[in-house]
Design a protein around this motif. Sequence first.
Motif, PDB file in Angstrom:
ATOM      1  N   TYR A 103      11.563  -3.737  -5.584  1.00 18.70           N
ATOM      2  CA  TYR A 103      11.453  -2.557  -5.122  1.00 18.70           C
ATOM      3  C   TYR A 103      11.878  -1.877  -3.987  1.00 18.70           C
ATOM      4  O   TYR A 103      11.373  -1.077  -3.241  1.00 18.70           O
ATOM      5  CB  TYR A 103       9.809  -2.451  -4.787  1.00 18.70           C
ATOM      6  N   ALA A 104      13.070  -2.487  -3.831  1.00 16.19           N
ATOM      7  CA  ALA A 104      13.874  -2.103  -2.467  1.00 16.19           C
ATOM      8  C   ALA A 104      14.014  -0.490  -2.765  1.00 16.19           C
ATOM      9  O   ALA A 104      14.455  -0.001  -3.148  1.00 16.19           O
ATOM     10  CB  ALA A 104      15.410  -2.803  -2.469  1.00 16.19           C
ATOM     11  N   GLY A 105      13.655  -0.319  -1.446  1.00 17.25           N
ATOM     12  CA  GLY A 105      13.521   1.495  -1.442  1.00 17.25           C
ATOM     13  C   GLY A 105      12.826   2.315  -2.088  1.00 17.25           C
ATOM     14  O   GLY A 105      12.925   3.470  -2.040  1.00 17.25           O
ATOM     15  N   ILE A 146       0.994  -1.120   0.143  1.00 23.08           N
ATOM     16  CA  ILE A 146       0.095  -0.210  -0.063  1.00 23.08           C
ATOM     17  C   ILE A 146       0.944   1.299  -0.166  1.00 23.08           C
ATOM     18  O   ILE A 146       1.647   1.432   0.843  1.00 23.08           O
ATOM     19  CB  ILE A 146      -0.781  -0.146   1.380  1.00 23.08           C
ATOM     20  N   ASP A 147       0.559   2.056  -0.705  1.00 23.01           N
ATOM     21  CA  ASP A 147       1.525   3.392  -1.143  1.00 23.01           C
ATOM     22  C   ASP A 147       1.436   4.173  -0.150  1.00 23.01           C
ATOM     23  O   ASP A 147       0.597   4.594   0.668  1.00 23.01           O
ATOM     24  CB  ASP A 147       1.029   3.896  -2.246  1.00 23.01           C
ATOM     25  N   LEU A 193       7.116   6.645   3.804  1.00 19.35           N
ATOM     26  CA  LEU A 193       7.906   5.193   3.914  1.00 19.35           C
ATOM     27  C   LEU A 193       7.970   4.380   2.466  1.00 19.35           C
ATOM     28  O   LEU A 193       7.036   4.715   1.757  1.00 19.35           O
ATOM     29  CB  LEU A 193       7.180   4.465   4.969  1.00 19.35           C
ATOM     30  N   PRO A 194       8.940   3.808   2.277  1.00 20.94           N
ATOM     31  CA  PRO A 194       9.143   2.968   1.373  1.00 20.94           C
ATOM     32  C   PRO A 194       7.949   2.051   1.197  1.00 20.94           C
ATOM     33  O   PRO A 194       7.352   1.482   2.170  1.00 20.94           O
ATOM     34  CB  PRO A 194      10.232   2.079   1.306  1.00 20.94           C
ATOM     35  N   THR A 195       7.569   1.542  -0.205  1.00 22.52           N
ATOM     36  CA  THR A 195       6.498   0.548  -0.232  1.00 22.52           C
ATOM     37  C   THR A 195       7.256  -0.534  -1.367  1.00 22.52           C
ATOM     38  O   THR A 195       7.264  -0.042  -2.545  1.00 22.52           O
ATOM     39  CB  THR A 195       5.322   1.191  -1.186  1.00 22.52           C
ATOM     40  N   GLY A 212       4.141   1.908  10.853  1.00 16.76           N
ATOM     41  CA  GLY A 212       5.099   1.024   9.848  1.00 16.76           C
ATOM     42  C   GLY A 212       4.563   0.406   8.938  1.00 16.76           C
ATOM     43  O   GLY A 212       3.216   0.396   8.776  1.00 16.76           O
ATOM     44  N   LYS A 213       5.271  -0.001   7.788  1.00 19.90           N
ATOM     45  CA  LYS A 213       4.838  -0.793   6.868  1.00 19.90           C
ATOM     46  C   LYS A 213       5.059  -2.474   7.190  1.00 19.90           C
ATOM     47  O   LYS A 213       6.270  -3.117   7.494  1.00 19.90           O
ATOM     48  CB  LYS A 213       5.600  -0.479   5.626  1.00 19.90           C
TER      49      LYS A 213
END
Length: 414
Positions: free
Chosen positions: A78-80, A64-65, A69-71, A102-103
Motif C-alpha cells: 500500500y505504498a503511497g 486508519i484511513d 495523508l497516505p494510509t 501525522g500517521k
Amino acid sequence: MQSLRDILARIARGETTPAGALAVSQARIAALEPRIQAFASRPDTLQPGEGPLAGVACGVKDIIDTADLPTMMGSPIYAGWRPRADAPIVMALKAAGATVAGKTHTTAFAFLDPAPTFNPHDPAASPGGSSAGSAAAVAAGMIPLAIGTQTGGSVIRPASYCGVAAIKPSYALLPTVGVKPFSWSLDTLGLMAATADDAGLALAAIAGRPELDAPAASLKGLRIGLHLQDYAGAPEPASATALERFRELATDAGAVLVPHDGPAALAEAFHAHGPLQDYEATQALAWEYAHHREALPPKLQAYLDTAQAVTPAQYDEARRRSRRGRDAARAFFAEVDVVATFAAPGEAPDSRDSTGDSRFNRLWTLLGVPCATVPVARGPRGLPTGVQVITGFGRDEQAIAVAKAIENLVARAG
C-alpha cells in the motif's frame, strides 16, 4: 512528555494559542523524528481546528484511513495509497478540534513483524506493537495524544513498554469503520497520552461523552480484584514487581485488595482468542494473501499460512466459548469494583526484532471490556512497566477514574 490538559489550560489562560501549541509539537517532531522514527507520513504544516481539543496534535495509526495523508499499513503493498475519505474516528478527532500531526508507524497490517520505530527510553529495546509509533511519539514528547488499535494487546502493551498511559475503551465505543481490519470481532480503537487524565479528557471529547472525563476515584474502601491470569503463564519479574507496588500503594490508600481468580469460563475464553482471530484474519487479509503473499513480512506470512487450517467448526466453537466467557464476565466484574492485572509480561523486550507478547491482554480484548494502563515502576533494565486496570463492559468512566487515582499515588510516592 506533553500534557494535553496542560496545553489546553495554557491556551485558556492566554499563555499560548492553538497555533502556538501545534508549533511546539511540530518543532519537537522535527527534532526527534530522526531518532525515534515514529511517523510514516506527516503534513507540511499543522493547522488548528475548532473545538475542545484545538491546539492538540494527534498521531493516527497508519492502518486508519485519512484523506489528506497516505494510509500504508506498514506494507509496501500500500505504498503511497490515498483513501478518498477520513475514517469516522479521524472525523471525530477533527470535529473535537484536534489536528492530525501525522500517521504513526504500525507493524505490517498490525501484526508482529516490527515497525522501524525506536523506544525512546532505550534504542535497543522494542517499543512494542502493533501501535509502535503511537506509543513512542507520545513517550518522546513529540505529541500529546495518539490513536492506536488493539486486537490482542496493541494499545496497552506498547503503552506499558514506552511508559505512557492508555485506554482501550469498551468494544465499539469508538467506530472502527475505515480501519484496516485484522479480526472484526476483536479490533478496538484506543488512545495513548502522557497520563490517564489526558486520555480520559481526550476520549470524552472525541466520543462526545463528557462523563468519561471523570475525576480521580477515591480508593478508600474500593474492592480491587487482583487477577494473576494463571492461564496466560507467569509474568517476568518486572511486571510482578509493578503489580506488587500497585498493591502496596492501593492498600495504603485504603483500598481492599483481594485475590480474584475467576471462573473456568474465562480461561476457556482466553484460549478462544487464537482460533477466533486466526479465522477472521485469513478473510480480512484474503486479497493481500492471494495476490501479494511474497510481499508480506515473514511473521505475518507464516501466520497466515498456518491460520488457513482453522475450520469453520473451530471458529464456531471459539465464538461459543467467547460468548460463555462474556456471560461469565458479568458476574466476575460484579464481585469487585475493579480488576487489576499485568499490562505486559515485563519490560520492553531487549531486541527490536520482537514486539512482545499480548498474553496478558487478549482475554480483555475478547471480552470487549475497558482497559487502562499507567506506568507504576521500573524494571531491572530501568525501563517503565505498567499495571492494567479493567472494569465491566460499559464502565469506561470507572476504569479511567481508577487509573487516574493510581497515577496520582505513583506521582506522590516518587
